[in-house]
Design a protein around this motif. Structure first.
Motif, PDB file in Angstrom:
ATOM      1  N   ARG A   1      -5.784  -5.676  -0.970  1.00 40.06           N
ATOM      2  CA  ARG A   1      -5.151  -5.214  -2.205  1.00 40.06           C
ATOM      3  C   ARG A   1      -4.376  -6.331  -2.895  1.00 40.06           C
ATOM      4  O   ARG A   1      -4.271  -6.326  -4.113  1.00 40.06           O
ATOM      5  CB  ARG A   1      -4.256  -4.013  -1.935  1.00 40.06           C
ATOM      6  CG  ARG A   1      -5.070  -2.810  -1.496  1.00 40.06           C
ATOM      7  CD  ARG A   1      -4.335  -1.529  -1.492  1.00 40.06           C
ATOM      8  NE  ARG A   1      -3.479  -1.258  -2.594  1.00 40.06           N
ATOM      9  CZ  ARG A   1      -3.825  -0.527  -3.675  1.00 40.06           C
ATOM     10  NH1 ARG A   1      -5.040  -0.061  -3.773  1.00 40.06           N
ATOM     11  NH2 ARG A   1      -2.946  -0.288  -4.612  1.00 40.06           N
TER      12      ARG A   1
ATOM     13  N   LEU B   1      -5.968  -3.941   4.841  1.00 38.60           N
ATOM     14  CA  LEU B   1      -5.915  -3.266   3.542  1.00 38.60           C
ATOM     15  C   LEU B   1      -4.899  -3.946   2.627  1.00 38.60           C
ATOM     16  O   LEU B   1      -5.159  -4.131   1.435  1.00 38.60           O
ATOM     17  CB  LEU B   1      -5.557  -1.792   3.732  1.00 38.60           C
ATOM     18  CG  LEU B   1      -5.557  -0.931   2.481  1.00 38.60           C
ATOM     19  CD1 LEU B   1      -6.937  -0.915   1.840  1.00 38.60           C
ATOM     20  CD2 LEU B   1      -5.131   0.488   2.827  1.00 38.60           C
TER      21      LEU B   1
ATOM     22  N   ILE C   1       0.861  -1.183   0.000  1.00 40.61           N
ATOM     23  CA  ILE C   1       0.000   0.000   0.000  1.00 40.61           C
ATOM     24  C   ILE C   1       0.895   1.230   0.000  1.00 40.61           C
ATOM     25  O   ILE C   1       2.029   1.180   0.459  1.00 40.61           O
ATOM     26  CB  ILE C   1      -0.979   0.024   1.201  1.00 40.61           C
ATOM     27  CG1 ILE C   1      -0.233   0.061   2.525  1.00 40.61           C
ATOM     28  CG2 ILE C   1      -1.925  -1.160   1.156  1.00 40.61           C
ATOM     29  CD1 ILE C   1      -1.124   0.275   3.723  1.00 40.61           C
TER      30      ILE C   1
ATOM     31  N   TRP D   1      -2.410   5.800   1.694  1.00 38.89           N
ATOM     32  CA  TRP D   1      -3.231   4.846   2.453  1.00 38.89           C
ATOM     33  C   TRP D   1      -2.706   4.699   3.880  1.00 38.89           C
ATOM     34  O   TRP D   1      -3.485   4.568   4.825  1.00 38.89           O
ATOM     35  CB  TRP D   1      -3.265   3.489   1.757  1.00 38.89           C
ATOM     36  CG  TRP D   1      -4.205   3.454   0.606  1.00 38.89           C
ATOM     37  CD1 TRP D   1      -3.876   3.331  -0.711  1.00 38.89           C
ATOM     38  CD2 TRP D   1      -5.621   3.558   0.654  1.00 38.89           C
ATOM     39  NE1 TRP D   1      -5.007   3.358  -1.472  1.00 38.89           N
ATOM     40  CE2 TRP D   1      -6.103   3.494  -0.670  1.00 38.89           C
ATOM     41  CE3 TRP D   1      -6.551   3.706   1.681  1.00 38.89           C
ATOM     42  CZ2 TRP D   1      -7.451   3.570  -0.984  1.00 38.89           C
ATOM     43  CZ3 TRP D   1      -7.900   3.784   1.363  1.00 38.89           C
ATOM     44  CH2 TRP D   1      -8.336   3.713   0.057  1.00 38.89           C
TER      45      TRP D   1
END
Length: 87
Positions: free
Chosen positions: A84, A80, A30, A34
């Motif tokens: 992703r 996250l 990320i 983010w």
């Protein structure tokens, strides 16, 4: 919200987000934006949780509140990153 409040939120979010990334093992996929957003959310939620538990205002550094914020940031970054990687 004043500009100083926005800048403070970004700086605190960056610090909490980076510390959260350090806790998560391995490489995260990320970006820095983010990381900052997760850090800001974790800082806000962590402060609210610490206030709810009655540990937000202590004498000296608020270590428990910081621990809660960093733990939430680590959880957010790990979630996250996993989301992703799947896409």
């Amino acid at each position: 919200m004043e500009i100083s409040g926005i800048i403070s939120a970004i700086v605190i979010g960056l610090v909490i987000g980076v510390l959260g990334r350090l806790v998560v093992p391995g490489r995260q996929h990320i970006g820095i934006l983010w990381t900052i957003l997760v850090g800001i959310v974790a800082a806000l939620l962590g402060s609210a949780l610490a206030a709810g538990f009655g540990v937000a205002d202590t004498k000296g550094p608020d270590w428990i509140e910081w621990f809660i914020q960093i733990a939430l940031a680590a959880l957010g970054i790990a979630a996250l990153d996993r989301a992703r990687v799947r896409h």
